[in-house]
Motif scaffolding. Structure first.
Motif, mmCIF file in Angstrom:
data_model
loop_
_atom_site.group_PDB
_atom_site.id
_atom_site.type_symbol
_atom_site.label_atom_id
_atom_site.label_comp_id
_atom_site.label_asym_id
_atom_site.label_seq_id
_atom_site.Cartn_x
_atom_site.Cartn_y
_atom_site.Cartn_z
ATOM 1 N N SER A 29 -8.392 12.700 5.070
ATOM 2 C CA SER A 29 -7.193 12.993 5.857
ATOM 3 C C SER A 29 -6.271 11.780 5.842
ATOM 4 O O SER A 29 -6.670 10.677 5.461
ATOM 5 C CB SER A 29 -7.563 13.346 7.299
ATOM 6 N N GLU A 30 -5.037 11.994 6.288
ATOM 7 C CA GLU A 30 -4.069 10.902 6.338
ATOM 8 C C GLU A 30 -4.510 9.846 7.343
ATOM 9 O O GLU A 30 -4.407 8.645 7.082
ATOM 10 C CB GLU A 30 -2.690 11.441 6.713
ATOM 11 N N ALA A 31 -5.017 10.271 8.480
ATOM 12 C CA ALA A 31 -5.471 9.321 9.502
ATOM 13 C C ALA A 31 -6.627 8.472 8.986
ATOM 14 O O ALA A 31 -6.676 7.257 9.215
ATOM 15 C CB ALA A 31 -5.881 10.070 10.765
ATOM 16 N N GLN A 32 -7.550 9.083 8.255
ATOM 17 C CA GLN A 32 -8.675 8.349 7.706
ATOM 18 C C GLN A 32 -8.197 7.344 6.653
ATOM 19 O O GLN A 32 -8.685 6.219 6.590
ATOM 20 C CB GLN A 32 -9.685 9.317 7.094
ATOM 21 N N ALA A 33 -7.232 7.745 5.833
ATOM 22 C CA ALA A 33 -6.700 6.845 4.809
ATOM 23 C C ALA A 33 -6.024 5.636 5.449
ATOM 24 O O ALA A 33 -6.254 4.499 5.039
ATOM 25 C CB ALA A 33 -5.712 7.601 3.924
ATOM 26 N N LYS A 34 -5.203 5.877 6.459
ATOM 27 C CA LYS A 34 -4.511 4.771 7.119
ATOM 28 C C LYS A 34 -5.491 3.857 7.844
ATOM 29 O O LYS A 34 -5.334 2.643 7.847
ATOM 30 C CB LYS A 34 -3.458 5.312 8.087
ATOM 31 N N GLY A 69 -7.350 16.146 -0.330
ATOM 32 C CA GLY A 69 -7.511 14.822 0.269
ATOM 33 C C GLY A 69 -6.255 13.986 0.124
ATOM 34 O O GLY A 69 -5.191 14.476 -0.258
ATOM 35 N N TRP A 70 -6.407 12.721 0.434
ATOM 36 C CA TRP A 70 -5.301 11.768 0.393
ATOM 37 C C TRP A 70 -5.669 10.616 -0.516
ATOM 38 O O TRP A 70 -6.807 10.154 -0.524
ATOM 39 C CB TRP A 70 -4.988 11.265 1.795
ATOM 40 N N ARG A 71 -4.709 10.154 -1.301
ATOM 41 C CA ARG A 71 -4.930 9.054 -2.228
ATOM 42 C C ARG A 71 -4.337 7.775 -1.649
ATOM 43 O O ARG A 71 -3.226 7.766 -1.146
ATOM 44 C CB ARG A 71 -4.305 9.348 -3.583
ATOM 45 N N ILE A 72 -5.104 6.707 -1.749
ATOM 46 C CA ILE A 72 -4.679 5.386 -1.288
ATOM 47 C C ILE A 72 -4.493 4.515 -2.522
ATOM 48 O O ILE A 72 -5.377 4.443 -3.375
ATOM 49 C CB ILE A 72 -5.746 4.750 -0.375
ATOM 50 N N VAL A 108 0.835 -1.199 0.000
ATOM 51 C CA VAL A 108 0.000 0.000 0.000
ATOM 52 C C VAL A 108 0.874 1.254 0.000
ATOM 53 O O VAL A 108 1.991 1.247 0.525
ATOM 54 C CB VAL A 108 -0.968 0.012 1.202
ATOM 55 N N MET A 109 0.338 2.318 -0.622
ATOM 56 C CA MET A 109 1.004 3.617 -0.602
ATOM 57 C C MET A 109 -0.067 4.682 -0.342
ATOM 58 O O MET A 109 -1.134 4.665 -0.956
ATOM 59 C CB MET A 109 1.698 3.895 -1.932
ATOM 60 N N VAL A 110 0.224 5.588 0.588
ATOM 61 C CA VAL A 110 -0.679 6.684 0.925
ATOM 62 C C VAL A 110 0.072 7.985 0.653
ATOM 63 O O VAL A 110 1.209 8.147 1.078
ATOM 64 C CB VAL A 110 -1.104 6.608 2.413
ATOM 65 N N ARG A 111 -0.589 8.913 -0.052
ATOM 66 C CA ARG A 111 0.051 10.199 -0.361
ATOM 67 C C ARG A 111 -1.014 11.275 -0.490
ATOM 68 O O ARG A 111 -2.182 10.987 -0.762
ATOM 69 C CB ARG A 111 0.862 10.088 -1.641
ATOM 70 N N GLU A 112 -0.586 12.520 -0.277
ATOM 71 C CA GLU A 112 -1.518 13.643 -0.404
ATOM 72 C C GLU A 112 -1.758 13.932 -1.879
ATOM 73 O O GLU A 112 -0.847 13.817 -2.712
ATOM 74 C CB GLU A 112 -0.938 14.882 0.282
ATOM 75 N N ARG A 113 -2.974 14.291 -2.200
ATOM 76 C CA ARG A 113 -3.295 14.618 -3.584
ATOM 77 C C ARG A 113 -2.637 15.923 -3.982
ATOM 78 O O ARG A 113 -2.369 16.795 -3.155
ATOM 79 C CB ARG A 113 -4.803 14.721 -3.767
#
Length: 107
Positions: free
Chosen positions: A62-67, A41-44, A31-36
């Motif tokens: 948010s980053e916390a929501q994505a994780k 928002g954040w892309r997963i 998995v990779m999480v990064r800011e758009r």
């Protein structure tokens, strides 16, 4: 069934990279999480089979929501994909080392 381990962000020229990778229990990155880019928002990006071509893409606020979404998604699945074997090039192992000039004269 799978616990996500969030890896530290790499530093390039003294600044952390914007994306963060997550690995499964066995160390496989999936998995990779990064800011758009637009800051909206954040892309997963999930790679359940290890291939980035067939990624599952999602957006979170948010980053916390994505994780949290990734951790809940992985909790019901077992992430394990075969590690690709390195293919040998046709010339590997067949080329003999080159002798330096004048090697026949040396003893």
């Amino acid at each position: 069934m799978t616990t996500v381990t969030w890896l530290e962000r790499d530093n390039v020229m003294g600044a952390p990279l914007p994306h963060q990778f997550g690995a499964a229990d066995n160390g496989q990155v999936f998995v990779m999480v990064r800011e758009r880019a637009d800051g909206g928002g954040w892309r997963i990006s999930l790679f359940p089979d290890g291939k980035r071509d067939g990624a599952i893409e999602r957006v979170a606020a948010s980053e916390a929501q994505a994780k949290r979404w990734v951790e809940r998604w992985a909790a019901n699945r077992t992430i394990s994909y075969p590690v690709p074997e390195r293919k040998r090039m046709p010339h590997e192992g067949e080329v003999k080392p080159r002798k330096p000039k004048g090697a026949e004269d040396r003893s």
